[in-house]
Write an enzyme that holds these catalytic residues in place. Sequence first.
Site, mmCIF file in Angstrom:
data_model
loop_
_atom_site.group_PDB
_atom_site.id
_atom_site.type_symbol
_atom_site.label_atom_id
_atom_site.label_comp_id
_atom_site.label_asym_id
_atom_site.label_seq_id
_atom_site.Cartn_x
_atom_site.Cartn_y
_atom_site.Cartn_z
ATOM 1 C CB SER A 187 -0.899 0.111 1.200
ATOM 2 O OG SER A 187 -1.811 0.970 1.141
ATOM 3 C CG ASP A 273 -6.507 -2.280 -3.981
ATOM 4 O OD1 ASP A 273 -7.140 -1.708 -3.429
ATOM 5 O OD2 ASP A 273 -5.291 -2.668 -3.579
ATOM 6 C CG HIS A 308 -5.637 -2.183 0.039
ATOM 7 N ND1 HIS A 308 -4.968 -1.866 -1.236
ATOM 8 C CD2 HIS A 308 -5.052 -1.848 1.000
ATOM 9 C CE1 HIS A 308 -4.036 -1.101 -0.616
ATOM 10 N NE2 HIS A 308 -4.152 -0.755 0.677
#
Length: 337
Positions: A187, A273, A308
């Site tokens: 991330s 995501d 994610h």
Amino acid sequence: MTAFDLPTRELERYRPDVQEPPDFDGFWRDTLKEAAQRDVLGSVRPVESGLRLTQTWDVTFRGFAGDPVRAWYSRPAGVGEPLPAVVEYAGYGRGRGLPHERLTWVNAGYAHLLMDNRGQGDQYGNGGATPDPHASAPGGPGPAARGLLDPRDYHYRRLITDAVRAVAAVRALPGVDASRVAAVGNSQGGGLALAVAGLVPDLAAVLVTAPFLCGIRRALDLTDASPYGEIGAYLSVHRGAQEAAYRTLAYMEGISFARRAAAPAHFGIGLRDTVCPPSGAYAAFNRYGELTGADPRKEIHAYPYNGHEGGDAVQVRRQLDWLREVLEPGPVSSQRG
């Protein structure tokens, strides 16, 4: 597959044009030159973590503008020879937490430096210990919008500089093979690792999963999830600030850093995501290394039904196997994504 982003076949060949500022390279050269004027290491103090098989030190190094940045440095206990090192960057809103939280890389036999995120650490996990003394420029309350109207004031100018300095810091620590340093992150941490790959020419490897700051303008059109949503929320109030914000964000674009990278690269992406849309990561992967002439080894793993979290522990196992092959002496296989 969800229709949230482009179809898989289009993602696999997605190579968008990038609107780079003409002084992109000069901006980062000058920023890093200023930071490098100071010795990188501050203090290195051993800490008791409660772990018998791991030794840990509380490290302070000098990041952007010489500001003190905290990190945990850990290595397998009782191992004296220099080890390859993994520099890990934490996700958005996280700090370095506690020294026993992240043990994967140490247990795999690496020296490990986990960098704290300046001005973050209050949203998830177990906190951080690095303030951001430059966070007073106009912008939203969250890090993604702090100083958004000018690239010189933007939070990510400082955080990316810290990330580059973390590599210099681990190379200055005892027991590290400075020629074998990898940057790793998920991330926001993936976005930082990718920036480091574009700014540190002799990095040994980079491993990124669901990277933030890739394909930024498209992501702002696709998702309202944080962190991109914080930028959108700021622009919804400051309706005339869009062009200034876009100009600032262009200096932080992960695709631009990827184009300048030369280290072997390992990517992971969840195709559902909605936090960091997969088109940004694919664009960075597809354009990775194109300006260096190095034809770096790279591979990508996509998880069609994941968001994610990407491949989670399955992806970590793939990272472990891949990094061992890349960093161990001897010939490297020719597998490519």
